[in-house]
Design an enzyme around this catalytic site. Structure first.
Site, mmCIF file in Angstrom:
data_model
loop_
_atom_site.group_PDB
_atom_site.id
_atom_site.type_symbol
_atom_site.label_atom_id
_atom_site.label_comp_id
_atom_site.label_asym_id
_atom_site.label_seq_id
_atom_site.Cartn_x
_atom_site.Cartn_y
_atom_site.Cartn_z
ATOM 1 C CG HIS A 103 16.517 -19.370 19.423
ATOM 2 N ND1 HIS A 103 15.435 -19.654 20.147
ATOM 3 C CD2 HIS A 103 16.214 -19.606 17.980
ATOM 4 C CE1 HIS A 103 14.358 -20.194 19.307
ATOM 5 N NE2 HIS A 103 14.888 -20.275 17.997
ATOM 6 C CG HIS A 128 10.288 -15.954 26.390
ATOM 7 N ND1 HIS A 128 9.464 -15.649 25.164
ATOM 8 C CD2 HIS A 128 10.799 -17.400 25.610
ATOM 9 C CE1 HIS A 128 9.342 -16.732 24.273
ATOM 10 N NE2 HIS A 128 10.074 -17.735 24.641
ATOM 11 C CG ASP A 141 16.814 -22.652 26.494
ATOM 12 O OD1 ASP A 141 16.428 -21.406 25.732
ATOM 13 O OD2 ASP A 141 16.918 -23.633 25.975
HETATM 14 C C1 SDX Z 1 14.330 -19.591 23.484
HETATM 15 O O1 SDX Z 1 11.048 -16.876 20.941
HETATM 16 C C2 SDX Z 1 11.005 -18.048 21.485
HETATM 17 O O2 SDX Z 1 9.777 -18.429 21.644
HETATM 18 C C3 SDX Z 1 12.179 -18.781 21.713
HETATM 19 C C4 SDX Z 1 12.280 -19.848 22.601
HETATM 20 C C5 SDX Z 1 11.563 -21.089 21.605
HETATM 21 O O3 SDX Z 1 10.678 -22.037 22.310
HETATM 22 O O4 SDX Z 1 11.807 -21.193 20.382
HETATM 23 O O5 SDX Z 1 11.254 -19.865 23.678
HETATM 24 C C6 SDX Z 1 13.347 -20.495 23.018
HETATM 25 O O6 SDX Z 1 15.223 -18.935 22.887
HETATM 26 C C7 SDX Z 1 14.125 -18.971 25.114
HETATM 27 C C8 SDX Z 1 15.166 -17.776 25.332
HETATM 28 C C9 SDX Z 1 16.431 -18.326 25.818
HETATM 29 N N1 SDX Z 1 17.324 -17.189 25.650
HETATM 30 C C10 SDX Z 1 18.021 -16.918 26.898
HETATM 31 O O7 SDX Z 1 17.568 -17.402 28.118
HETATM 32 C C11 SDX Z 1 19.238 -15.824 26.917
HETATM 33 C C12 SDX Z 1 19.082 -15.091 28.098
HETATM 34 N N2 SDX Z 1 17.823 -14.161 27.942
HETATM 35 C C13 SDX Z 1 17.829 -13.054 27.012
HETATM 36 O O8 SDX Z 1 18.916 -12.686 26.336
HETATM 37 C C14 SDX Z 1 16.698 -12.365 26.622
HETATM 38 O O9 SDX Z 1 15.843 -12.456 27.542
HETATM 39 C C15 SDX Z 1 15.910 -12.817 25.460
HETATM 40 C C16 SDX Z 1 16.604 -12.912 24.200
HETATM 41 C C17 SDX Z 1 15.238 -14.183 25.535
HETATM 42 C C18 SDX Z 1 14.808 -11.854 25.098
HETATM 43 O O10 SDX Z 1 15.233 -10.710 24.690
HETATM 44 P P1 SDX Z 1 14.313 -9.282 24.398
HETATM 45 O O11 SDX Z 1 12.903 -9.693 24.369
HETATM 46 O O12 SDX Z 1 14.786 -8.752 23.020
HETATM 47 O O13 SDX Z 1 14.569 -8.295 25.756
HETATM 48 P P2 SDX Z 1 15.786 -7.368 25.904
HETATM 49 O O14 SDX Z 1 17.137 -7.721 25.313
HETATM 50 O O15 SDX Z 1 15.099 -6.278 25.215
HETATM 51 O O16 SDX Z 1 15.518 -7.262 27.555
HETATM 52 C C19 SDX Z 1 14.785 -6.469 28.064
HETATM 53 C C20 SDX Z 1 15.417 -5.975 29.371
HETATM 54 C C21 SDX Z 1 16.836 -5.169 28.868
HETATM 55 O O17 SDX Z 1 17.152 -4.388 30.036
HETATM 56 P P3 SDX Z 1 17.271 -3.022 29.804
HETATM 57 O O18 SDX Z 1 18.166 -2.618 28.411
HETATM 58 O O19 SDX Z 1 15.622 -2.315 29.547
HETATM 59 O O20 SDX Z 1 17.790 -2.109 31.003
HETATM 60 O O21 SDX Z 1 15.726 -7.102 30.130
HETATM 61 C C22 SDX Z 1 17.006 -7.291 30.256
HETATM 62 C C23 SDX Z 1 17.995 -6.454 29.232
HETATM 63 O O22 SDX Z 1 18.993 -6.161 29.489
HETATM 64 N N3 SDX Z 1 17.334 -8.404 30.226
HETATM 65 C C24 SDX Z 1 18.267 -9.374 30.996
HETATM 66 C C25 SDX Z 1 18.009 -10.584 30.555
HETATM 67 N N4 SDX Z 1 17.004 -10.641 29.402
HETATM 68 C C26 SDX Z 1 16.709 -9.392 29.436
HETATM 69 N N5 SDX Z 1 18.855 -9.061 31.897
HETATM 70 C C27 SDX Z 1 19.530 -10.054 32.771
HETATM 71 N N6 SDX Z 1 19.374 -11.415 32.438
HETATM 72 C C28 SDX Z 1 18.499 -11.667 31.354
HETATM 73 N N7 SDX Z 1 18.470 -13.089 30.935
#
Ligand code: SDX
Length: 378
Positions: A219, A258, A314
């Site tokens: 997050h 996201h 971010d």
């Molecule tokens: C914020 O919610 C909000 O509004 C938050 C926010 C706000 O203003 O409050 O916008 C701020 O928190 C932004 C997000 C910051 N976090 C990151 O950048 C961390 C990296 N991103 C992730 O870990 C991920 O994308 C999330 C946590 C942001 C979202 O996760 P989800 O929706 O639970 O998605 P998921 O983990 O189920 O991923 C779906 C697929 C998976 O692959 P498969 O298992 O289907 O093979 O996408 C892949 C994940 O492995 N994946 C990524 C990835 N993010 C998801 N693979 C590589 N790099 C990534 N960053």
């Protein structure tokens, strides 16, 4: 993932089309034409303030930026010398509840208003104090002759000179970043706020819980994780290898992906433009080229495209904070400072809707009734 946890009129996000609006106003217009304090008023009251309303609002915030001397001298200085400023901030917000016991009267609008002013006004002071303590610099008192972003930069960056004057371009960039981080509907930290506040606890305790949720690397901690990732990659030449490792399941591309945006996060676009304006003043952050290279490769790669992974808020923000001189540990703190405006707006909206205590249901998948087994028979 699909069950709405709340009805809200504060922030609208269209993840497929990359749209973000605060009370109906597009984030692009607010970032260009508004200020963080005006946006905080808008999030809370639902309308942009008139001149009189804005003047009163700004004056109230300006004259509540001080924290109790005990908070500074005894509480903050009780932390270990290298305490992470986010750990200090979470604790300090909770500690505020002990200085304002009247905050428990949450159904009195006047009492609510007073705590909201205190939270918005004191977050920069607490954030700056946490930073100064963690780098061994003396605490800087708020200077009420500054506007909100200038006062924050003064409390963070001031050295012996009598009055700190930040570069106007950096002040504008700071204010724009505060606007961009002010709210984002039911994100993890705001959802945490709503759950904790639904027990009718005071707003400081609820905001401390929200700040703890924001601390996580998935997050608000992602901006810190992005810079650590870019630093680890080190050169443009290492980008393809890093992308390959992510696709093989070794770690994530921090700052990408996201839960809601399945398109480019509109905030990331604006922040990238702000980065160029800041680098005009500070000099370009060398990690920018690696970030741009990562984005170019990822947006052309099936793994990321098929999962609709785009840069989020971010991905670029840390490059700006680092260029402005903030240590990496301060990045989630810089996210928390303005997010408090969203947290208190959702707090009020929830209380006015007379929300019941949060108590999610579960699907029980464990053992059913069975008899106790004596130790000798196990
Ligand atoms: C914020 O919610 C909000 O509004 C938050 C926010 C706000 O203003 O409050 O916008 C701020 O928190 C932004 C997000 C910051 N976090 C990151 O950048 C961390 C990296 N991103 C992730 O870990 C991920 O994308 C999330 C946590 C942001 C979202 O996760 P989800 O929706 O639970 O998605 P998921 O983990 O189920 O991923 C779906 C697929 C998976 O692959 P498969 O298992 O289907 O093979 O996408 C892949 C994940 O492995 N994946 C990524 C990835 N993010 C998801 N693979 C590589 N790099 C990534 N960053």
């Amino acid at each position: 993932m699909t069950t709405a946890a709340a009805e809200s009129a504060i922030t609208f996000v269209d993840g497929d089309n990359g749209i973000l609006e605060y009370r109906g106003y597009p984030i692009e217009q607010l970032t260009k034409r508004s200020t963080y304090l005006e946006v905080a008023y808008l999030l809370l009251h639902g309308e942009l303030p008139t001149t009189d309303q804005a003047d009163k609002w700004v004056q109230e915030i300006t004259y509540h930026t001080f924290i109790h001397e005990n908070m500074r001298k005894r509480f903050l200085e009780g932390f270990h010398y290298d305490a992470h400023p986010m750990g200090i901030l979470v604790s300090a917000i909770a500690a505020l509840s002990t200085y304002y016991p009247d905050a428990k009267n949450i159904f009195d609008p006047e009492v609510r208003h007073k705590q909201i002013i205190r939270l918005i006004a004191k977050m920069p002071t607490l954030a700056a104090a946490a930073h100064r303590y963690s780098v061994g610099m003396p605490f800087v008192y708020p200077d009420n002759s500054h506007d909100f972003p200038s006062n924050f930069l003064s409390m963070v960056l001031k050295t012996p000179e009598s009055r700190f004057e930040a570069n106007p371009a950096l002040v504008r960039a700071m204010d724009a970043l505060f606007i961009l981080h002010a709210d984002h509907e039911q994100n993890c930290s705001t959802a945490a706020l709503r759950v904790v506040a639904s027990s009718q606890v005071d707003p400081y305790s609820a905001c401390a819980a929200a700040c703890a949720a924001l601390y996580g690397p998935l997050h608000g901690g992602a901006n810190e994780a992005v810079i650590r990732m870019l630093t680890e990659i080190g050169t443009l030449e290492n980008v393809p290898g890093f992308i390959r490792s992510v696709k093989e399941g070794h770690g994530r591309l921090q700052g990408f992906g996201h839960r809601v945006y399945k398109n480019y996060d509109p905030r990331a676009k604006i922040i990238r433009d702000i980065a160029y304006e800041v680098f005009e003043v500070t000099g370009k952050n060398p990690l920018l080229d690696i970030a741009l290279g990562l984005e170019e490769v990822a947006l052309a790669d099936e793994y990321f495209v098929s999962r609709k992974l785009y840069p989020n808020v971010d991905f670029y923000s840390g490059l700006i904070y680092q260029a402005m001189g903030f240590p990496v540990e301060m990045f989630p703190v810089l996210f928390a400072v303005p997010r408090v405006a969203g947290w208190v707006a959702h707090w009020v909206e929830m209380l006015e809707h007379n929300t019941k205590i949060a108590r999610p249901r579960q699907l029980y998948v464990g053992h059913r009734r069975r008899d106790y087994v004596p130790m000798s028979s196990r």
